[in-house]
Scaffold this motif. Sequence first.
Motif, short mmCIF file in Angstrom:
data_model
loop_
_atom_site.label_atom_id
_atom_site.label_comp_id
_atom_site.label_asym_id
_atom_site.label_seq_id
_atom_site.Cartn_x
_atom_site.Cartn_y
_atom_site.Cartn_z
N SER A 33 40.55 34.99 44.80
CA SER A 33 41.23 34.32 43.69
C SER A 33 42.75 34.42 43.80
O SER A 33 43.44 34.35 42.79
CB SER A 33 40.75 34.90 42.37
OG SER A 33 41.14 36.26 42.27
N GLY A 34 43.27 34.53 44.98
CA GLY A 34 44.71 34.69 45.17
C GLY A 34 45.53 33.48 44.77
O GLY A 34 46.63 33.62 44.23
N GLY A 36 45.00 31.31 42.35
CA GLY A 36 45.17 31.31 40.90
C GLY A 36 46.17 32.35 40.44
O GLY A 36 46.95 32.11 39.51
N MET A 37 46.18 33.51 41.11
CA MET A 37 47.14 34.55 40.75
C MET A 37 48.56 34.12 41.08
O MET A 37 49.50 34.43 40.34
CB MET A 37 46.81 35.86 41.47
CG MET A 37 45.53 36.51 41.00
SD MET A 37 45.55 36.90 39.25
CE MET A 37 44.34 35.77 38.62
N LEU A 38 48.74 33.39 42.18
CA LEU A 38 50.07 32.87 42.51
C LEU A 38 50.55 31.88 41.46
O LEU A 38 51.74 31.86 41.10
CB LEU A 38 50.07 32.22 43.89
CG LEU A 38 50.01 33.17 45.07
CD1 LEU A 38 49.90 32.39 46.38
CD2 LEU A 38 51.22 34.07 45.09
N PHE A 40 49.65 31.90 38.27
CA PHE A 40 50.02 32.71 37.11
C PHE A 40 51.37 33.39 37.31
O PHE A 40 52.19 33.44 36.39
CB PHE A 40 48.96 33.78 36.83
CG PHE A 40 47.80 33.28 36.02
CD1 PHE A 40 47.99 32.63 34.82
CD2 PHE A 40 46.51 33.48 36.46
CE1 PHE A 40 46.93 32.18 34.06
CE2 PHE A 40 45.44 33.04 35.71
CZ PHE A 40 45.65 32.39 34.52
N LEU A 41 51.61 33.90 38.50
CA LEU A 41 52.89 34.56 38.78
C LEU A 41 54.04 33.57 38.64
O LEU A 41 55.07 33.90 38.05
CB LEU A 41 52.87 35.18 40.18
CG LEU A 41 54.14 35.91 40.60
CD1 LEU A 41 54.41 37.08 39.66
CD2 LEU A 41 54.02 36.38 42.03
N ASN A 81 44.19 26.65 35.83
CA ASN A 81 43.30 27.60 36.50
C ASN A 81 41.89 27.54 35.94
O ASN A 81 40.92 27.69 36.69
CB ASN A 81 43.86 29.02 36.41
CG ASN A 81 44.93 29.29 37.45
OD1 ASN A 81 45.02 28.60 38.46
ND2 ASN A 81 45.74 30.29 37.19
#
Length: 157
Positions: A33-34, A36-38, A40-41, A81
């Motif tokens: 799930s990287g 999606g985390m990018l 969010f970041l 996301n």
Amino acid sequence: SVAQFPDQTRVPLWRTSQLWSKPSLILITMWSSGAGMLIFLAALKGVPRQLYESAEVDGANRWQQFWKITLPMISPALFYNVVIGVIAALQTFDTIYILQTPDIENTLASAAYFLFVRTFRQLEIGQGAAVSWILAVIIVLATILQFRYSRWVHYEA
């Protein structure tokens, strides 16, 4: 004699146990799930610092800042996301295909995997085509519903 490691007869539990097959699928999905985390970041980096400073001057605590500033400002990224995640979850195939063994073949399934089995293993091509159309319609309907009930998303003016 020195024993070989790993032993040829040893197989991980997540490949043979019905109890561990689903948690392993969840862990693999979380691990990937990287992207999606990018997103969010990037959304968090886009929240102006001045809003937090103004809220502090007005006496807002961290919890209030999160609910009144952070969450509304990152809601477009959250919505994106969620939409992409639902579509990806409905299309889950590769992880299930890789994890599938005769020991756990009835415990892991998805619409996309069912489509594959019906079309290419059981050679029921008509049923596979029907399932693919049904899956496409479900994805479109889910996306339309998500957009219809997206009043919680706050876009910058």
